[in-house]
Enzyme design. Structure first.
Site, PDB file in Angstrom:
ATOM      1  N   TYR A  13      -0.771   8.436  -2.026  1.00  0.00           N
ATOM      2  CA  TYR A  13      -0.833   8.231  -3.473  1.00  0.00           C
ATOM      3  C   TYR A  13      -2.024   8.988  -4.074  1.00  0.00           C
ATOM      4  CZ  TYR A  13       2.458   4.192  -3.780  1.00  0.00           C
ATOM      5  OH  TYR A  13       3.560   3.370  -3.789  1.00  0.00           O
ATOM      6  N   CYS A  47     -10.964   3.183   0.671  1.00  0.00           N
ATOM      7  CA  CYS A  47      -9.524   3.379   0.866  1.00  0.00           C
ATOM      8  C   CYS A  47      -9.146   2.470   2.027  1.00  0.00           C
ATOM      9  CB  CYS A  47      -9.231   4.839   1.207  1.00  0.00           C
ATOM     10  SG  CYS A  47      -7.550   5.133   1.788  1.00  0.00           S
ATOM     11  N   THR A  48      -8.052   1.736   1.873  1.00  0.00           N
ATOM     12  CA  THR A  48      -7.712   0.731   2.888  1.00  0.00           C
ATOM     13  C   THR A  48      -7.269   1.352   4.215  1.00  0.00           C
ATOM     14  OG1 THR A  48      -5.511   0.559   1.876  1.00  0.00           O
ATOM     15  CG2 THR A  48      -7.149  -1.108   1.266  1.00  0.00           C
ATOM     16  N   HIS A  49      -6.983   2.653   4.195  1.00  0.00           N
ATOM     17  CA  HIS A  49      -6.654   3.307   5.470  1.00  0.00           C
ATOM     18  C   HIS A  49      -7.899   3.472   6.358  1.00  0.00           C
ATOM     19  CE1 HIS A  49      -2.847   4.500   3.582  1.00  0.00           C
ATOM     20  NE2 HIS A  49      -2.431   4.916   4.764  1.00  0.00           N
ATOM     21  N   CYS A  53      -4.419  -1.431  -1.976  1.00  0.00           N
ATOM     22  CA  CYS A  53      -4.570   0.016  -2.109  1.00  0.00           C
ATOM     23  C   CYS A  53      -5.522   0.254  -3.276  1.00  0.00           C
ATOM     24  CB  CYS A  53      -3.190   0.610  -2.398  1.00  0.00           C
ATOM     25  SG  CYS A  53      -3.210   2.372  -2.737  1.00  0.00           S
ATOM     26  N   ASN A  54      -6.633   0.894  -3.006  1.00  0.00           N
ATOM     27  CA  ASN A  54      -7.611   1.176  -4.069  1.00  0.00           C
ATOM     28  C   ASN A  54      -7.004   2.098  -5.126  1.00  0.00           C
ATOM     29  OD1 ASN A  54     -10.605   0.323  -3.021  1.00  0.00           O
ATOM     30  ND2 ASN A  54      -9.244   0.809  -1.339  1.00  0.00           N
ATOM     31  N   THR A  55      -6.251   3.083  -4.654  1.00  0.00           N
ATOM     32  CA  THR A  55      -5.683   4.076  -5.567  1.00  0.00           C
ATOM     33  C   THR A  55      -4.673   3.432  -6.515  1.00  0.00           C
ATOM     34  OG1 THR A  55      -5.871   5.572  -3.661  1.00  0.00           O
ATOM     35  CG2 THR A  55      -4.694   6.395  -5.585  1.00  0.00           C
ATOM     36  N   ASP A  57       0.880  -1.171   0.000  1.00  0.00           N
ATOM     37  CA  ASP A  57       0.000   0.000   0.000  1.00  0.00           C
ATOM     38  C   ASP A  57       0.919   1.223   0.000  1.00  0.00           C
ATOM     39  OD1 ASP A  57      -2.365   1.587   0.320  1.00  0.00           O
ATOM     40  OD2 ASP A  57      -1.947   1.757   2.461  1.00  0.00           O
ATOM     41  N   SER A  58       0.328   2.381  -0.185  1.00  0.00           N
ATOM     42  CA  SER A  58       1.119   3.617  -0.068  1.00  0.00           C
ATOM     43  C   SER A  58       1.630   3.777   1.359  1.00  0.00           C
ATOM     44  CB  SER A  58       0.245   4.818  -0.417  1.00  0.00           C
ATOM     45  OG  SER A  58      -0.842   4.886   0.489  1.00  0.00           O
TER      46      SER A  58
HETATM   47  N1  DGL Z   1      -4.718   3.166   1.170  1.00  0.00           N
HETATM   48  C1  DGL Z   1      -4.902   3.747  -0.075  1.00  0.00           C
HETATM   49  C2  DGL Z   1      -6.109   3.376  -0.854  1.00  0.00           C
HETATM   50  O1  DGL Z   1      -6.712   2.372  -0.584  1.00  0.00           O
HETATM   51  C3  DGL Z   1      -4.070   4.877  -0.549  1.00  0.00           C
HETATM   52  C4  DGL Z   1      -4.261   6.147   0.151  1.00  0.00           C
HETATM   53  C5  DGL Z   1      -3.313   7.199  -0.353  1.00  0.00           C
HETATM   54  O2  DGL Z   1      -2.114   6.968  -0.335  1.00  0.00           O
HETATM   55  O3  DGL Z   1      -3.792   8.271  -0.773  1.00  0.00           O
HETATM   56  O4  DGL Z   1      -6.486   4.063  -1.760  1.00  0.00           O
END
Ligand code: DGL
Length: 266
Positions: free
Chosen positions: A42, A183-185, A73-75, A10-11
């Site tokens: 990201y 978003c996985t965060h 990471c979705n992005t 992930d980012s």
């Molecule tokens: N955790 C991330 C996602 O699922 C990336 C968030 C990011 O770096 O902006 O998109």
């Protein structure tokens, strides 16, 4: 059968919400986690930049002999998974906002999606929205600044909750009854989300579905670890430092033994 590790990235720390589910359903698989914290977030980067960073991380996983890669990471999935699948002869599991289950479950006909700018403006999101959510209203919200709060260890602070409130309240006023965490965060904000939404929405975190998809793909490709007794090794790398990661891991997986490997440049 294959005893090599699975790579997951992930980012930053967000992918640990997926890692957490992976270790539950695949307890004999060794896993290498990579957090690109130097380049996080990201969300505001261009697809080209993200594709470049993701490729470097996959190269690293190949050096480590990984048998499969989970893009947690979705992005990064939205920006780069097509490219990664073309470039590498490895099976990839990606992520996308869970619009499909939300559209199936909604009673009010209104669903909310909170994600990064990159995910919400990506082609993939528009495709899934057109495919699965034609009969429902979808309210989208970019979670500006939330990733930074989680990376800084502020996943339960009042300031983070205040920020989150400004994003969720307008969607609640519209009458959403499903909230997709795109978003996985964001699963690390679950407490604050529950506090703000007061049981009015069903919170959809796709991490379990992604872990199950990883398991299915391992079986399909005959890549499961051969021993159901094997003791897995969990290794963690960051492009910055592993301090915050260690703190979050102590919080989410206090009983597991981790191998913190430290910094790696990408
Ligand atoms: N955790 C991330 C996602 O699922 C990336 C968030 C990011 O770096 O902006 O998109």
């Amino acid at each position: 059968m294959n005893n090599q590790p699975i790579g997951i990235f992930d980012s930053g720390l967000g992918g640990l919400s997926v890692w957490q589910e992976l270790v539950k359903i695949l307890p004999h698989e060794s896993i290498i986690y990579f957090a690109d914290q130097k380049n996080c977030p990201y969300g505001e980067r261009s697809p080209e930049e993200i594709t470049h960073l993701s490729s470097q991380i996959v190269d690293f996983f190949l050096e480590k002999n990984c048998k499969m890669v989970v893009v947690a990471c979705n992005t990064a999935t939205s920006a780069s998974i097509h490219h990664l699948r073309k470039k590498y002869a490895l099976p990839f599991v990606g992520m996308e906002p869970a619009v499909k289950p939300a559209a199936l479950l909604t009673q009010t006909g209104k669903v909310g999606v909170i994600a990064t700018k990159g995910t919400l403006s990506g082609e993939r999101f528009h495709e899934i929205k057109n495919k699965y959510a034609q009969d429902v209203e979808v309210f989208v919200q970019v979670g500006h600044g939330l990733v930074e709060c989680i990376e800084a260890g502020e996943w339960e602070s009042p300031q983070t909750e205040e920020l989150l409130k400004t994003y969720l309240e307008p969607m609640l006023e519209e009458g959403i009854d499903q909230l997709v965490l795109g978003c996985t965060h964001y699963p690390f904000l679950k407490k604050a989300i529950q506090h703000i939404t007061q049981g009015k929405v069903n919170i959809i975190n796709p991490a379990i579905a992604v872990a199950k998809q990883t398991q299915r793909l391992l079986i399909e490709c005959d890549l499961l670890h051969e021993s159901q007794e094997a003791k897995p090794i969990y290794s963690f790398y960051s492009s910055k430092d592993t301090q915050e990661m260690q703190r979050l891991l102590e919080h989410i997986a206090p009983d597991l033994t981790m191998d913190m490997k430290g910094t790696l440049e990408v």
